[in-house]
Write an enzyme that holds these catalytic residues in place. Structure first.
Site, mmCIF file in Angstrom:
data_model
loop_
_atom_site.group_PDB
_atom_site.id
_atom_site.type_symbol
_atom_site.label_atom_id
_atom_site.label_comp_id
_atom_site.label_asym_id
_atom_site.label_seq_id
_atom_site.Cartn_x
_atom_site.Cartn_y
_atom_site.Cartn_z
ATOM 1 N N ASN A 93 37.503 29.120 -7.626
ATOM 2 C CA ASN A 93 38.648 29.418 -6.764
ATOM 3 C C ASN A 93 39.917 29.053 -7.542
ATOM 4 O O ASN A 93 40.290 27.881 -7.629
ATOM 5 C CB ASN A 93 38.524 28.590 -5.478
ATOM 6 C CG ASN A 93 39.664 28.828 -4.517
ATOM 7 O OD1 ASN A 93 40.638 29.509 -4.843
ATOM 8 N ND2 ASN A 93 39.556 28.260 -3.330
ATOM 9 N N ARG A 121 36.798 33.654 -5.785
ATOM 10 C CA ARG A 121 37.602 33.935 -4.605
ATOM 11 C C ARG A 121 38.821 34.748 -5.036
ATOM 12 O O ARG A 121 39.537 34.353 -5.969
ATOM 13 C CB ARG A 121 38.070 32.628 -3.970
ATOM 14 C CG ARG A 121 38.987 32.881 -2.809
ATOM 15 C CD ARG A 121 39.618 31.601 -2.338
ATOM 16 N NE ARG A 121 40.468 31.864 -1.194
ATOM 17 C CZ ARG A 121 41.602 31.223 -0.950
ATOM 18 N NH1 ARG A 121 42.014 30.276 -1.760
ATOM 19 N NH2 ARG A 121 42.313 31.515 0.103
ATOM 20 N N HIS A 130 41.740 34.119 5.153
ATOM 21 C CA HIS A 130 40.684 33.151 5.511
ATOM 22 C C HIS A 130 39.396 33.879 5.903
ATOM 23 O O HIS A 130 38.580 33.356 6.677
ATOM 24 C CB HIS A 130 41.077 32.270 6.718
ATOM 25 C CG HIS A 130 42.183 31.293 6.481
ATOM 26 N ND1 HIS A 130 43.110 30.984 7.450
ATOM 27 C CD2 HIS A 130 42.516 30.543 5.400
ATOM 28 C CE1 HIS A 130 43.961 30.077 6.982
ATOM 29 N NE2 HIS A 130 43.623 29.798 5.727
ATOM 30 N N ARG A 133 54.104 26.469 7.477
ATOM 31 C CA ARG A 133 54.506 27.854 7.772
ATOM 32 C C ARG A 133 54.793 28.028 9.254
ATOM 33 O O ARG A 133 54.091 27.478 10.092
ATOM 34 C CB ARG A 133 53.389 28.830 7.372
ATOM 35 C CG ARG A 133 53.237 28.992 5.886
ATOM 36 C CD ARG A 133 52.011 29.831 5.549
ATOM 37 N NE ARG A 133 51.104 29.083 4.706
ATOM 38 C CZ ARG A 133 49.816 29.361 4.531
ATOM 39 N NH1 ARG A 133 49.272 30.392 5.146
ATOM 40 N NH2 ARG A 133 49.075 28.633 3.741
ATOM 41 N N ASN A 158 38.305 17.974 12.952
ATOM 42 C CA ASN A 158 38.508 16.526 13.084
ATOM 43 C C ASN A 158 39.379 16.069 14.242
ATOM 44 O O ASN A 158 39.371 14.897 14.580
ATOM 45 C CB ASN A 158 39.133 15.982 11.790
ATOM 46 C CG ASN A 158 38.198 16.136 10.612
ATOM 47 O OD1 ASN A 158 37.104 15.603 10.627
ATOM 48 N ND2 ASN A 158 38.614 16.900 9.614
ATOM 49 N N GLU A 175 33.677 27.653 2.712
ATOM 50 C CA GLU A 175 34.046 28.910 2.061
ATOM 51 C C GLU A 175 33.303 29.090 0.736
ATOM 52 O O GLU A 175 32.927 30.202 0.370
ATOM 53 C CB GLU A 175 35.565 28.969 1.870
ATOM 54 C CG GLU A 175 36.266 29.129 3.217
ATOM 55 C CD GLU A 175 37.753 28.844 3.181
ATOM 56 O OE1 GLU A 175 38.527 29.792 3.049
ATOM 57 O OE2 GLU A 175 38.132 27.664 3.301
HETATM 58 P P1 AMP Z 1 42.394 21.941 5.326
HETATM 59 O O1 AMP Z 1 43.519 22.851 4.936
HETATM 60 O O2 AMP Z 1 41.283 22.631 6.067
HETATM 61 O O3 AMP Z 1 41.895 21.075 4.197
HETATM 62 O O4 AMP Z 1 43.012 20.918 6.399
HETATM 63 C C1 AMP Z 1 43.963 19.950 6.022
HETATM 64 C C2 AMP Z 1 44.587 19.343 7.253
HETATM 65 O O5 AMP Z 1 43.571 18.836 8.129
HETATM 66 C C3 AMP Z 1 45.474 18.153 6.988
HETATM 67 O O6 AMP Z 1 46.780 18.550 6.668
HETATM 68 C C4 AMP Z 1 45.437 17.393 8.300
HETATM 69 O O7 AMP Z 1 46.482 17.861 9.133
HETATM 70 C C5 AMP Z 1 44.149 17.807 8.936
HETATM 71 N N1 AMP Z 1 43.171 16.706 9.051
HETATM 72 C C6 AMP Z 1 42.323 16.242 8.119
HETATM 73 N N2 AMP Z 1 41.589 15.211 8.595
HETATM 74 C C7 AMP Z 1 41.999 15.020 9.873
HETATM 75 C C8 AMP Z 1 41.634 14.115 10.916
HETATM 76 N N3 AMP Z 1 40.685 13.183 10.746
HETATM 77 N N4 AMP Z 1 42.290 14.231 12.103
HETATM 78 C C9 AMP Z 1 43.238 15.166 12.290
HETATM 79 N N5 AMP Z 1 43.615 16.045 11.359
HETATM 80 C C10 AMP Z 1 43.014 15.979 10.155
#
Ligand code: AMP
Length: 424
Positions: free
Chosen positions: A10, A101, A190, A251, A344, A399
């Protein structure tokens, strides 16, 4: 020897992430990331099997290299060296293919493709639609090809899953000739995540994907929703670019397009400045200064008004898309939450569905709030009450695995050396 491994690459604008998988069981053999490509202090972090970053107790030694990787070519060569040091270089006969990707496949690519010169030319032709991503993706493929010209390279596109959208969902209501000339339409992104999660959700319900309708909410730093009918995407929230739709980390998601003209004419901003504002300084970070949902929730709990308003705007937009896609699908079997926030954040899941009991949507508080830890954290689970009309699911996305599976399925069709039973 059966070639049953796939390397997933990626290539981002200044990074390369990779994962080597064994397709007979989907296990991770190695993974890593090269960051800050083009800077003097680039960094390569390599995790051989057993050295997963998130689980230091799992054993194995991670390796780190801090040196200048001038471009993606240098970065991928270093990745190949690290893999070779583990006895799994790019000339390993067990390696069936590399899956890349690629962010934008336009309308051309409706599935994964084996890379040849015409595919490379088409990815290049699509650069104006993804100026930050497609050039890096392209460099990754060209470099990997040069490192082992015999190895099949497969391109897997973020847009592919959404190519099944009907015209009335994919078209903007603007002058047709102008839209066609400049390829202005809704492509969606996505896609590998929406494909993976909608399929896993059907599996979780014990049903075939062709039998279920799912609303997938991919809530990470970037965020998008999709309406999936019988395994096919019929609508998604991202459009010409990944800017449209939900409120994201940085964004804006949906805004009146006239906001752009207003900022250009009244505020005197250039188009590039507005682009930067809407992509980098908007969303949660623009509203309250933080884009991490953990931090925002902590601030909300302390009574911080800006964080509370940012959270409410985020949830309001999410709820509108859930309602819209409910109407698009007519009947909904499941709503699936995925990615960093979706997997999460129990408060986001419960707030997004609050008041939607009339649609058969609600969470069971105990299930929703139960912390998912250890290996089971990666397992999909139902968080709605028993007997709920619509299942609410938390389905961790993967992914890389989806890219590997699509890659492996494609090369297995064409390469008798690969084991067709594996990785399906
Ligand atoms: P991703 O782009 O899927 O890696 O998601 C990243 C985002 O997930 C981060 O900017 C956080 O806002 C959110 N995130 C990660 N861990 C947690 C958690 N334990 N509780 C709430 N939000 C989370």
């Amino acid at each position: 020897m059966t070639a049953s491994r796939v390397l997933v690459v990626n290539s981002g604008s200044s990074s390369v992430k990779y994962r080597l998988l064994e397709m007979t069981d989907g296990s991770r053999l190695a993974s890593g990331i090269v960051e800050r490509i083009g800077e003097r202090q680039s960094r390569l972090l390599h995790f051989p099997a057993g050295a997963e970053s998130s689980d230091p107790a799992s054993g194995g030694e991670r390796r780190e290299r801090v040196e200048e990787f001038a471009d993606h070519g240098a970065a991928l060569r270093a990745v190949a060296e690290e893999l070779a040091a583990d006895g799994a270089g790019l000339d390993d006969p067990r390696l069936a293919a590399i899956g890349h990707r690629v962010v934008h496949g336009g309308r051309t690519f409706t599935g994964p493709v084996l890379v040849d010169d015409s595919v490379l030319r088409e990815i290049e032709r699509l650069i104006p639609l993804a100026p930050l991503h497609n050039p890096a993706n392209l460099t990754g493929i060209v470099t990997a090809r040069a490192l082992n010209p015999e190895l099949p390279q497969v391109a897997v596109f973020d847009t592919t899953f959404h190519t099944t959208m009907p015209e009335y969902a994919a078209r903007y209501a603007i002058d047709t000739a102008t839209a066609d000339e400049h390829r202005v339409r809704r492509y969606g992104f996505h896609g590998t995540s929406h494909a993976y999660v909608s399929r896993r959700t059907a599996e979780l319900l014990g049903r075939d994907p062709s039998e279920v309708n799912v609303i997938v909410l991919h809530l990470g730093n970037g965020a998008s929703a999709s309406a999936v009918r019988a395994g096919r995407c019929v609508d998604t929230s991202m459009g010409l670019t990944p800017l449209e739709g939900l409120v994201m980390g940085t964004r804006s998601g949906d805004v009146d397009p006239a906001v752009v003209f207003h900022l250009v004419r009244v505020a005197g901003m250039s188009p590039d400045e507005v682009d930067e504002l809407l992509n980098k300084r908007s969303g949660l970070v623009g509203l309250c200064g933080d884009n991490d949902m953990r931090e925002i929730r902590r601030r909300v709990d302390e009574g911080d008004e800006a964080a509370a308003l940012a959270f409410d705007i985020y949830i309001h937009r999410l709820k509108k898309y859930i309602g819209a896609y409910y109407a698009v699908l007519g009947t909904v079997d499941a709503v699936a939450f995925t990615a960093g926030v979706g997997e999460n954040s129990a408060p986001v899941r419960s707030a997004a569905l609050e008041g939607l009991e009339g649609l058969g949507l609600c969470v069971d508080d105990g299930r929703n709030e139960a912390p998912a830890t250890g290996p089971s954290a990666k397992e999909p689970r139902i968080v709605s009450p028993d007997g709920a009309r619509v299942a609410v699911a938390v389905v961790p996305t993967d992914e890389e695995l989806e890219i590997a599976q699509q890659t492996y399925a494609l090369v297995s069709e064409t390469d008798p050396a690969a084991d067709p039973a594996a990785g399906r």
